[in-house]
Design a protein around this motif. Structure first.
Motif, mmCIF file in Angstrom:
data_model
loop_
_atom_site.group_PDB
_atom_site.id
_atom_site.type_symbol
_atom_site.label_atom_id
_atom_site.label_comp_id
_atom_site.label_asym_id
_atom_site.label_seq_id
_atom_site.Cartn_x
_atom_site.Cartn_y
_atom_site.Cartn_z
ATOM 1 N N THR A 146 -55.181 88.338 37.339
ATOM 2 C CA THR A 146 -54.942 89.456 38.244
ATOM 3 C C THR A 146 -53.618 90.118 37.885
ATOM 4 O O THR A 146 -52.917 89.680 36.959
ATOM 5 N N THR A 147 -53.284 91.177 38.595
ATOM 6 C CA THR A 147 -52.017 91.871 38.391
ATOM 7 C C THR A 147 -50.868 90.895 38.646
ATOM 8 O O THR A 147 -50.855 90.209 39.671
ATOM 9 N N PRO A 148 -49.885 90.818 37.747
ATOM 10 C CA PRO A 148 -48.845 89.784 37.875
ATOM 11 C C PRO A 148 -47.895 89.962 39.052
ATOM 12 O O PRO A 148 -47.316 88.991 39.525
ATOM 13 N N VAL A 205 -55.891 96.000 40.830
ATOM 14 C CA VAL A 205 -55.922 94.579 40.456
ATOM 15 C C VAL A 205 -57.105 94.260 39.543
ATOM 16 O O VAL A 205 -57.555 93.117 39.477
ATOM 17 N N THR A 206 -57.598 95.266 38.822
ATOM 18 C CA THR A 206 -58.715 95.015 37.908
ATOM 19 C C THR A 206 -58.369 95.454 36.493
ATOM 20 O O THR A 206 -57.549 96.352 36.294
ATOM 21 N N PRO A 207 -59.028 94.859 35.498
ATOM 22 C CA PRO A 207 -58.833 95.267 34.110
ATOM 23 C C PRO A 207 -59.884 96.282 33.677
ATOM 24 O O PRO A 207 -60.305 96.298 32.519
ATOM 25 N N ILE A 208 -60.324 97.112 34.603
ATOM 26 C CA ILE A 208 -61.472 97.995 34.393
ATOM 27 C C ILE A 208 -61.084 99.430 34.714
ATOM 28 O O ILE A 208 -60.336 99.686 35.660
ATOM 29 N N ALA A 209 -61.603 100.384 33.952
ATOM 30 C CA ALA A 209 -61.490 101.803 34.259
ATOM 31 C C ALA A 209 -62.808 102.468 33.886
ATOM 32 O O ALA A 209 -63.407 102.146 32.857
ATOM 33 N N LEU A 220 -73.888 109.519 32.268
ATOM 34 C CA LEU A 220 -73.755 108.139 32.727
ATOM 35 C C LEU A 220 -72.277 107.801 32.845
ATOM 36 O O LEU A 220 -71.441 108.334 32.109
ATOM 37 N N LYS A 221 -71.956 106.918 33.774
ATOM 38 C CA LYS A 221 -70.594 106.411 33.850
ATOM 39 C C LYS A 221 -70.457 105.211 32.915
ATOM 40 O O LYS A 221 -71.376 104.402 32.795
ATOM 41 N N LYS A 222 -69.290 105.113 32.282
ATOM 42 C CA LYS A 222 -69.056 104.027 31.338
ATOM 43 C C LYS A 222 -67.695 103.405 31.608
ATOM 44 O O LYS A 222 -66.759 104.089 32.040
ATOM 45 N N GLY A 223 -67.589 102.117 31.339
ATOM 46 C CA GLY A 223 -66.368 101.395 31.648
ATOM 47 C C GLY A 223 -65.647 100.867 30.424
ATOM 48 O O GLY A 223 -66.262 100.488 29.428
ATOM 49 N N VAL A 224 -64.329 100.872 30.512
ATOM 50 C CA VAL A 224 -63.476 100.173 29.554
ATOM 51 C C VAL A 224 -62.963 98.930 30.264
ATOM 52 O O VAL A 224 -62.419 99.018 31.372
ATOM 53 N N VAL A 225 -63.158 97.786 29.665
ATOM 54 C CA VAL A 225 -62.738 96.510 30.256
ATOM 55 C C VAL A 225 -61.808 95.812 29.284
ATOM 56 O O VAL A 225 -62.204 95.490 28.157
ATOM 57 N N SER A 226 -60.573 95.599 29.715
ATOM 58 C CA SER A 226 -59.585 94.964 28.837
ATOM 59 C C SER A 226 -58.461 94.394 29.684
ATOM 60 O O SER A 226 -58.024 95.033 30.646
ATOM 61 N N PRO A 227 -57.951 93.213 29.350
ATOM 62 C CA PRO A 227 -56.800 92.680 30.094
ATOM 63 C C PRO A 227 -55.587 93.597 30.002
ATOM 64 O O PRO A 227 -54.701 93.533 30.855
ATOM 65 N N ALA A 263 -61.253 91.833 47.478
ATOM 66 C CA ALA A 263 -62.509 92.131 46.786
ATOM 67 C C ALA A 263 -62.236 92.516 45.332
ATOM 68 O O ALA A 263 -62.962 92.102 44.417
ATOM 69 N N GLY A 264 -61.176 93.317 45.112
ATOM 70 C CA GLY A 264 -60.831 93.700 43.750
ATOM 71 C C GLY A 264 -60.440 92.504 42.899
ATOM 72 O O GLY A 264 -60.852 92.381 41.732
ATOM 73 N N MET A 265 -59.653 91.599 43.470
ATOM 74 C CA MET A 265 -59.255 90.399 42.734
ATOM 75 C C MET A 265 -60.475 89.542 42.402
ATOM 76 O O MET A 265 -60.548 88.944 41.314
ATOM 77 N N ALA A 266 -61.426 89.498 43.328
ATOM 78 C CA ALA A 266 -62.625 88.690 43.105
ATOM 79 C C ALA A 266 -63.488 89.277 41.989
ATOM 80 O O ALA A 266 -63.834 88.599 41.014
ATOM 81 N N PHE A 267 -63.835 90.574 42.115
ATOM 82 C CA PHE A 267 -64.784 91.108 41.132
ATOM 83 C C PHE A 267 -64.145 91.339 39.773
ATOM 84 O O PHE A 267 -64.852 91.418 38.756
ATOM 85 N N ALA A 268 -62.810 91.413 39.710
ATOM 86 C CA ALA A 268 -62.152 91.491 38.403
ATOM 87 C C ALA A 268 -62.439 90.252 37.571
ATOM 88 O O ALA A 268 -62.345 90.288 36.337
#
Length: 387
Positions: A9-11, A147-151, A160-167, A251-256
């Motif tokens: 999660t976010t530090p 608190v997510t690594p997603i945009a 379509l919507k698309k996501g970038v997922v990265s720490p 919820a954000g911390m969980a689904f991240a």
């Protein structure tokens, strides 16, 4: 057998009324001396971005403002924002607003240190190196982007919507000030609140849930379901606003860490093709996807009934009855806060269902978390049931 799991999660998370005033000191502590302040026209008009800018300036930080973030932002918005950071010689990003502003801030920070185009980073763990340090301040209780690594971006070419997922998309600091949500209009409160609730529901029922994410997700569902009606009906109720921001955070911390699933996959074509706001698209699809999924995770859906405020849940009921009560509870909540529950209410043509169903099947990143396997025929049937 015990699970093995990793939690990220976010530090640094700063929470509380008035914490917006700490934006300058927090940004300075992570080495920002010249900040790109990312926001949208609505947040600017409300005077919120000016409050953040004042806090940055008072800490001796120079500020360059990018205030043209749009809802469901296109790829071009990231490019323009990253150009603003480059032209302004910024060494950090501070983003304030809803999920779109936070996502654009995160992506612009990454794109300052990684070669484009952004399209090559759609997917999981494709960003090669860290970006500029970021501080995020949400003004809605919804996306959990802080608190997510997603945009997420809108790809107009594929509708379509698309996501970038990265720490590397985790910010260095998240500042959550419930007072920033007091001016949030009822419709936005409702849609963003349902989005946060659905993050909790999908995280709790994800096949990648851990005991820790289950704990966070269940508490998020319970808190949001118990506070959203008040926050919607009386936006000045600071207690309800605080509880909503807590629930959205959890919820954000969980689904991240555990992921969201098919509800979001069904929402993506609605947003990408028909520009339905994300929280509304999720809400419309929620009960129909829950009903499809519940046979794949019956006990978990049954357990959500009491958390969702389903008063009819009682000892002696079967898991099936309790799961159905959970579905009825989310339908009542959506009705109470006046969020549409049918595709026809959004003027979605029934003829568009087959193409949208094909779009759902492309969102493999999310379907991989779903508690029940799905075919394109299933997707068509679910859309039709929501019509």
């Amino acid at each position: 057998m015990d699970q093995n799991w990793i939690f990220r999660t976010t530090p640094r998370i700063v929470f509380g009324c008035g914490s917006v005033g700490q934006a300058g000191t927090e940004a300075k502590a992570i080495g920002i001396s010249r900040a790109l302040l990312v926001t949208d026209p609505g947040v600017k008009a409300a005077g919120i971005s000016a409050t953040v800018e004042k806090a940055l300036l008072s800490a001796g930080i120079k500020v360059v403002v990018y205030d043209a973030v749009e809802p469901d932002p296109r790829i071009e918005i990231v490019e323009k924002c990253a150009s603003a950071a480059r032209d302004g010689k910024c060494d950090g990003v501070v983003a304030v607003g809803g999920g779109s502003a936070l996502d654009i801030g995160k992506l612009a920070a990454v794109m300052r240190k990684n070669e484009g185009p952004i399209g090559k980073y759609f997917g999981i763990d494709l960003v090669p190196s860290p970006g500029l340090p970021t501080v995020l301040l949400p003004t809605t209780s919804g996306t959990g982007s802080e608190v997510t690594p997603i945009a997420v971006l809108s790809d107009e070419g594929e509708h379509l919507k698309k996501g970038v997922v990265s720490p590397y998309l985790f910010p260095k600091v998240a500042i959550l000030d419930p007072a920033l949500t007091l001016g949030c209009p009822p419709g936005v409160t409702a849609a963003s609140g349902m989005d946060a609730l659905i993050h909790g529901i999908e995280s709790y029922t994800s096949i990648h849930a851990s005991r820790f994410t289950e704990f966070l997700a269940f508490k998020a569902v319970e808190t949001i379901a118990g506070s959203l009606r008040t926050a919607y009906a009386n936006g000045a109720d600071l207690e309800a606003r605080t509880r909503m921001m807590e629930g959205s955070l959890w919820a954000g911390m969980a689904f991240a860490n555990s992921g969201v699933a098919a509800v979001h996959a069904f929402a993506y074509p609605l947003g990408g093709e028909y520009h339905v706001p994300h929280g509304i698209a999720n809400t419309v699809m929620l009960p129909y996807v829950m009903r499809f999924n519940m046979v794949g995770s019956l006990k978990r859906y049954a357990d959500l009934g009491p958390a969702l405020g389903a008063a009819e849940c009682r000892s002696g009921m079967t898991d099936t009855d309790r799961a159905e009560a959970a579905i009825a509870a989310v339908e009542r909540l959506a009705d109470d806060i006046r969020v549409p529950r049918r595709l026809r209410d959004l003027n979605i043509p029934e003829s568009g269902i087959p193409v949208m169903a094909e779009g759902v099947m492309k969102v493999t990143r999310l379907l991989a978390n779903n508690p029940r396997a799905m075919t394109v025929q299933d997707a068509v049937a679910i859309y039709r049931s929501a019509y």
